[in-house]
Every structure is written in structure tokens, then in C-alpha cells.
Write an enzyme that holds these catalytic residues in place. Structure first.
Site, PDB file in Angstrom:
ATOM      1  N   ARG A 225       0.860  -1.184   0.000  1.00  0.00           N
ATOM      2  CA  ARG A 225       0.000   0.000   0.000  1.00  0.00           C
ATOM      3  C   ARG A 225       0.901   1.242   0.000  1.00  0.00           C
ATOM      4  O   ARG A 225       1.981   1.237   0.595  1.00  0.00           O
ATOM      5  CB  ARG A 225      -0.903   0.039   1.238  1.00  0.00           C
ATOM      6  CG  ARG A 225      -2.104  -0.919   1.166  1.00  0.00           C
ATOM      7  CD  ARG A 225      -3.126  -0.495   0.109  1.00  0.00           C
ATOM      8  NE  ARG A 225      -4.315  -1.329   0.041  1.00  0.00           N
ATOM      9  CZ  ARG A 225      -4.505  -2.326  -0.832  1.00  0.00           C
ATOM     10  NH1 ARG A 225      -3.567  -2.647  -1.710  1.00  0.00           N
ATOM     11  NH2 ARG A 225      -5.643  -3.004  -0.838  1.00  0.00           N
ATOM     12  N   HIS A 273      -1.459  -0.183  -9.896  1.00  0.00           N
ATOM     13  CA  HIS A 273      -2.170  -1.076  -8.957  1.00  0.00           C
ATOM     14  C   HIS A 273      -2.689  -2.327  -9.681  1.00  0.00           C
ATOM     15  O   HIS A 273      -3.877  -2.628  -9.649  1.00  0.00           O
ATOM     16  CB  HIS A 273      -3.317  -0.329  -8.249  1.00  0.00           C
ATOM     17  CG  HIS A 273      -3.717  -0.997  -6.959  1.00  0.00           C
ATOM     18  ND1 HIS A 273      -4.087  -0.312  -5.834  1.00  0.00           N
ATOM     19  CD2 HIS A 273      -3.785  -2.325  -6.617  1.00  0.00           C
ATOM     20  CE1 HIS A 273      -4.378  -1.166  -4.862  1.00  0.00           C
ATOM     21  NE2 HIS A 273      -4.192  -2.401  -5.319  1.00  0.00           N
TER      22      HIS A 273
HETATM   23  P1  NAP Z   1      -1.984 -10.687   5.553  1.00  0.00           P
HETATM   24  O1  NAP Z   1      -2.097 -12.156   5.314  1.00  0.00           O
HETATM   25  O2  NAP Z   1      -2.912 -10.028   6.512  1.00  0.00           O
HETATM   26  O3  NAP Z   1      -0.483 -10.420   6.010  1.00  0.00           O
HETATM   27  C1  NAP Z   1      -0.076  -9.191   6.514  1.00  0.00           C
HETATM   28  C2  NAP Z   1       1.317  -9.350   7.077  1.00  0.00           C
HETATM   29  O4  NAP Z   1       1.734  -8.072   7.582  1.00  0.00           O
HETATM   30  C3  NAP Z   1       1.376 -10.323   8.263  1.00  0.00           C
HETATM   31  O5  NAP Z   1       2.583 -11.045   8.226  1.00  0.00           O
HETATM   32  C4  NAP Z   1       1.352  -9.384   9.459  1.00  0.00           C
HETATM   33  O6  NAP Z   1       1.981  -9.886  10.630  1.00  0.00           O
HETATM   34  C5  NAP Z   1       2.160  -8.230   8.915  1.00  0.00           C
HETATM   35  N1  NAP Z   1       1.902  -7.030   9.723  1.00  0.00           N
HETATM   36  C6  NAP Z   1       0.729  -6.384   9.906  1.00  0.00           C
HETATM   37  N2  NAP Z   1       0.898  -5.334  10.758  1.00  0.00           N
HETATM   38  C7  NAP Z   1       2.201  -5.342  11.095  1.00  0.00           C
HETATM   39  C8  NAP Z   1       2.987  -4.537  11.952  1.00  0.00           C
HETATM   40  N3  NAP Z   1       2.471  -3.507  12.625  1.00  0.00           N
HETATM   41  N4  NAP Z   1       4.298  -4.835  12.085  1.00  0.00           N
HETATM   42  C9  NAP Z   1       4.837  -5.893  11.427  1.00  0.00           C
HETATM   43  N5  NAP Z   1       4.153  -6.697  10.591  1.00  0.00           N
HETATM   44  C10 NAP Z   1       2.846  -6.427  10.442  1.00  0.00           C
HETATM   45  O7  NAP Z   1      -2.109  -9.897   4.178  1.00  0.00           O
HETATM   46  P2  NAP Z   1      -1.829 -10.427   2.692  1.00  0.00           P
HETATM   47  O8  NAP Z   1      -2.988 -11.155   2.172  1.00  0.00           O
HETATM   48  O9  NAP Z   1      -0.493 -11.071   2.660  1.00  0.00           O
HETATM   49  O10 NAP Z   1      -1.783  -9.015   1.914  1.00  0.00           O
HETATM   50  C11 NAP Z   1      -0.839  -8.020   2.264  1.00  0.00           C
HETATM   51  C12 NAP Z   1      -1.227  -6.697   1.633  1.00  0.00           C
HETATM   52  O11 NAP Z   1      -0.989  -6.739   0.233  1.00  0.00           O
HETATM   53  C13 NAP Z   1      -2.717  -6.360   1.715  1.00  0.00           C
HETATM   54  O12 NAP Z   1      -3.044  -5.818   2.982  1.00  0.00           O
HETATM   55  C14 NAP Z   1      -2.863  -5.346   0.619  1.00  0.00           C
HETATM   56  O13 NAP Z   1      -2.618  -4.062   1.149  1.00  0.00           O
HETATM   57  C15 NAP Z   1      -1.758  -5.705  -0.368  1.00  0.00           C
HETATM   58  N6  NAP Z   1      -2.276  -6.178  -1.658  1.00  0.00           N
HETATM   59  C16 NAP Z   1      -1.958  -5.492  -2.779  1.00  0.00           C
HETATM   60  C17 NAP Z   1      -2.406  -5.919  -4.021  1.00  0.00           C
HETATM   61  C18 NAP Z   1      -2.001  -5.198  -5.279  1.00  0.00           C
HETATM   62  O14 NAP Z   1      -2.536  -5.482  -6.351  1.00  0.00           O
HETATM   63  N7  NAP Z   1      -1.055  -4.298  -5.229  1.00  0.00           N
HETATM   64  C19 NAP Z   1      -3.215  -7.049  -4.110  1.00  0.00           C
HETATM   65  C20 NAP Z   1      -3.535  -7.726  -2.940  1.00  0.00           C
HETATM   66  C21 NAP Z   1      -3.050  -7.299  -1.717  1.00  0.00           C
HETATM   67  P3  NAP Z   1       1.444 -11.211  11.359  1.00  0.00           P
HETATM   68  O15 NAP Z   1       1.932 -12.331  10.475  1.00  0.00           O
HETATM   69  O16 NAP Z   1       2.106 -11.193  12.670  1.00  0.00           O
HETATM   70  O17 NAP Z   1      -0.055 -11.097  11.382  1.00  0.00           O
END
Ligand code: NAP
Length: 310
Positions: A225, A273
Site C-alpha cells: 500500500r 495497482h
Molecule cells: P496478511 O495475510 O494479513 O499479512 C499481513 C502481514 O503483515 C502479516 O505477516 C502481518 O503480521 C504483517 N503485519 C501487519 N501489521 C504489522 C505490523 N504492525 N508490524 C509488522 N508486521 C505487520 O495480508 P496479505 O494477504 O499477505 O496481503 C498483504 C497486503 O498486500 C494487503 O493488505 C494489501 O494491502 C496488499 N495487496 C496489494 C495488491 C495489489 O494489487 N497491489 C493485491 C492484494 C493485496 P502477522 O503475520 O504477525 O499477522
């Protein structure tokens, strides 16, 4: 009979209707699925935050909202939403898309492909790239997408460090967590990939001080993001050479305004994006499975922790 409202950008209905019906039928559910239902009959909302629906108050018998996107920052703080919110995880299309986008952009910079692709003077400059084993990569965010990208990069031989909020144990990855872990995760990294959610705790995680921990001439790749990076700090790091190139898919304001410095910067690649989109056929299966679980008394999968913001 369960009533399921599809509330996303109108244009998506044509892509989703048939695949949702197939996925719901596969679970033997009896349902009514539409883009327009009286609010008081709706049991589930299949949702995208760009929907006109922003007030959930009239949906008095709502059981859950099933978000079609992985990112939930645009809905997680909605105070009219009082029922469980699930997000998109395990959509094999979304995950594959992210792995392919991240791997492609990491390899572009690792191999120095630009020098061969844009070589107007036809300079014969045989500079052999290092092997992946010599190129440390750090992934900030070791959730569903971070772990999948880490597995692909480990498979290619990159030494990978991953950073998360809580401790993680991921094969082949040096896992670090919490604030102290961030310094060890970033120090000496030659490539940093951001796959964190946008929450109050992650905004500006890559600021001037932390960019300074990277190996000089590092590459920053952000499909997470826009708010994760301090824009001005990144531009300063690019100008000083601390960061050699930034590939950015996400921005604080989207579409990225025409006068934003990222467009004009010679060492910034802007992608609009597109790193990973939810794919209707596979996403429909995830949503249908959750509705089936709810209807059979099983806990919902992929629930959002509203307090943590993701
Ligand atoms: P997820 O499964 O919720 O994983 C988020 C990761 O971030 C987890 O490892 C979490 O830690 C970590 N995290 C959250 N808050 C944190 C903090 N304060 N300090 C350290 N680590 C932290 O999410 P995901 O499905 O992998 O997706 C990640 C992000 O990718 C989404 O939120 C979205 O913004 C982005 N995204 C972008 C696109 C695009 O097209 N560009 C598409 C899809 C998603 P824990 O493991 O400890 O919970």
C-alpha cells in the site's frame, strides 16, 4: 433460503454472477443472489470497498461481510459494520498474480535487465550479474502473500528475510518480528518488498532512517500500500543513490496524480495497482466456502481483526 447481496463496483457483476452461482451450487446452498435486495432480508454481503454501499445500518439480519479484496483499510474502520468481516485470502489467482509480479520485478533489478533493454548507443558492456545467492531480499509482511512470494524467491536461491508483527516460522526464510526485528530485517538488504497492510502501525514504516539501513543502491518494490513508504524520504534516497530504483504499484492517492514526482523520476517505475487482482472464478470459491461454513455452524475463515486493522 439465504439472501446474498453482491455489493461491488457495478461492472464486476457480469464477471462474478455465473462463477458465484457455480460455487454456491457446489455447496448445495439454497439462495437468492442479486445486486439489489431489500436490506432487511440480506444475510451476507459480498463486498468491495468501492461499492456505493457504505452504511450497513439497514442490514438488520446481516451475518457477515465477505470482502473481495485482500486489503481492508477502506472498510475496517466503518462503524456501521457490526458483524464479522472476512477478507480475501487463499484466492489462488490473487496469490499467483502477486508471486509472478514480485518475482518478475525482483529479477528485473537483480539481473540489471534495463541496461540491455534500453541501450540506444548499442554499448557492448559484458557485466555479468551476481547469482541470486549473493542478493539478500527482505519482505516486510509475511502473511498470505508475503509467504507465497518468499517461497518463490527462496526457490530461486535468494537469501530471504521476512518481517511480521508476530513470530513466524517459514521454511528457508530468516523470520524476524516486531519493532526490534525491523532493524535486523532491513540492515544490508539489497531488495525490499513491501507486503504489509495499511494500518496506523504500518504507515511510513519505510522512512528516511529505515531506508538508510538498506545496502547502498538497494531496490524498493512496493505492491503493498502507498502509505507504507514516506514519499519524500524515498525520493531523497533515490536522489542520493541510497536507493537505485523503486518499483511502485500502490500510492497514497490513486490514480497517481499526473504532477506527482514519482511519474517524472527516471529511477521510479510506476505500475497502476495491477500487481495482483482478485480473480472471479477462484475468489467465488473462497466466498462460497465461507457462506457454507457460516450456514453449517463452522467458524468463518480469514476474519479481519478490526482492532489491528487487518
Ligand atoms: P496478511 O495475510 O494479513 O499479512 C499481513 C502481514 O503483515 C502479516 O505477516 C502481518 O503480521 C504483517 N503485519 C501487519 N501489521 C504489522 C505490523 N504492525 N508490524 C509488522 N508486521 C505487520 O495480508 P496479505 O494477504 O499477505 O496481503 C498483504 C497486503 O498486500 C494487503 O493488505 C494489501 O494491502 C496488499 N495487496 C496489494 C495488491 C495489489 O494489487 N497491489 C493485491 C492484494 C493485496 P502477522 O503475520 O504477525 O499477522
Amino acid at each position: 433460503m439465504i439472501h446474498i447481496l453482491f455489493a461491488a463496483a457495478e461492472a464486476l457483476w457480469v464477471d462474478y454472477e455465473a462463477v458465484l452461482r457455480d460455487a454456491l451450487d457446489a455447496h448445495g446452498l439454497t439462495y437468492m443472489l442479486d445486486t439489489d435486495l431489500p436490506p432487511e432480508v440480506v444475510d451476507y454481503i459480498i463486498y468491495a470497498p468501492n461499492s456505493p454501499l457504505q452504511d450497513f445500518t439497514p442490514y438488520t439480519r446481516l451475518k457477515a461481510v465477505l470482502n473481495l479484496w485482500a486489503g481492508v483499510e477502506a472498510v475496517v474502520g466503518n462503524e456501521t459494520l457490526k458483524v464479522p468481516l472476512a477478507r480475501m485470502v487463499d484466492d489462488e489467482g490473487l496469490t499467483a498474480g502477486m508471486v509472478q509480479w514480485v518475482t518478475g520485478h525482483v529479477l528485473r533489478h537483480h539481473l540489471g535487465m534495463d541496461a540491455q533493454i534500453v541501450n540506444p548507443d548499442h554499448v557492448w558492456q559484458p557485466k555479468v550479474p551476481p547469482l541470486t545467492t549473493e542478493r539478500p531480499v527482505t519482505i516486510l509482511g509475511m502473511g498470505a502473500l508475503g509467504q507465497a512470494c518468499a517461497a518463490a524467491l527462496v526457490g530461486l536461491g535468494f537469501p530471504v528475510r521476512g518481517w511480521s508483527r508476530s513470530p513466524r516460522d517459514v521454511p528457508g526464510v530468516t523470520c524476524l518480528h516486531g519493532k526490534p526485528g525491523l532493524i535486523d530485517a532491513l540492515r544490508g538488504a539489497e531488495v525490499v518488498v513491501l507486503l504489509l497492510p495499511d494500518t496506523p502501525a504500518t504507515q511510513n514504516v519505510l522512512d528516511a532512517k529505515r531506508l538508510g539501513l538498506l545496502s547502498p543502491g538497494a531496490f524498493v518494490i512496493n505492491p503493498g500500500r502507498g502509505a507504507l513508504i514516506e514519499d519524500q524520504a524515498l525520493l531523497a534516497a533515490l536522489d542520493s543513490g541510497q536507493v537505485a530504483h523503486a518499483t511502485l504499484d500502490v500510492f497514497r492517492v490513486e490514480p497517481l496524480p499526473a504532477d506527482h514526482a514519482f511519474w517524472a523520476h527516471p529511477r521510479v517505475t510506476v505500475t497502476p495497482h495491477i500487481a495482483a487482482d482478485t480473480r472471479p472464478a477462484s475468489a467465488a470459491k473462497v466466498v462460497a466456502e465461507n457462506i457454507h461454513r457460516s450456514e453449517t455452524g463452522q467458524p468463518l475463515l480469514h476474519l479481519v481483526d478490526r482492532a489491528a486493522g487487518y
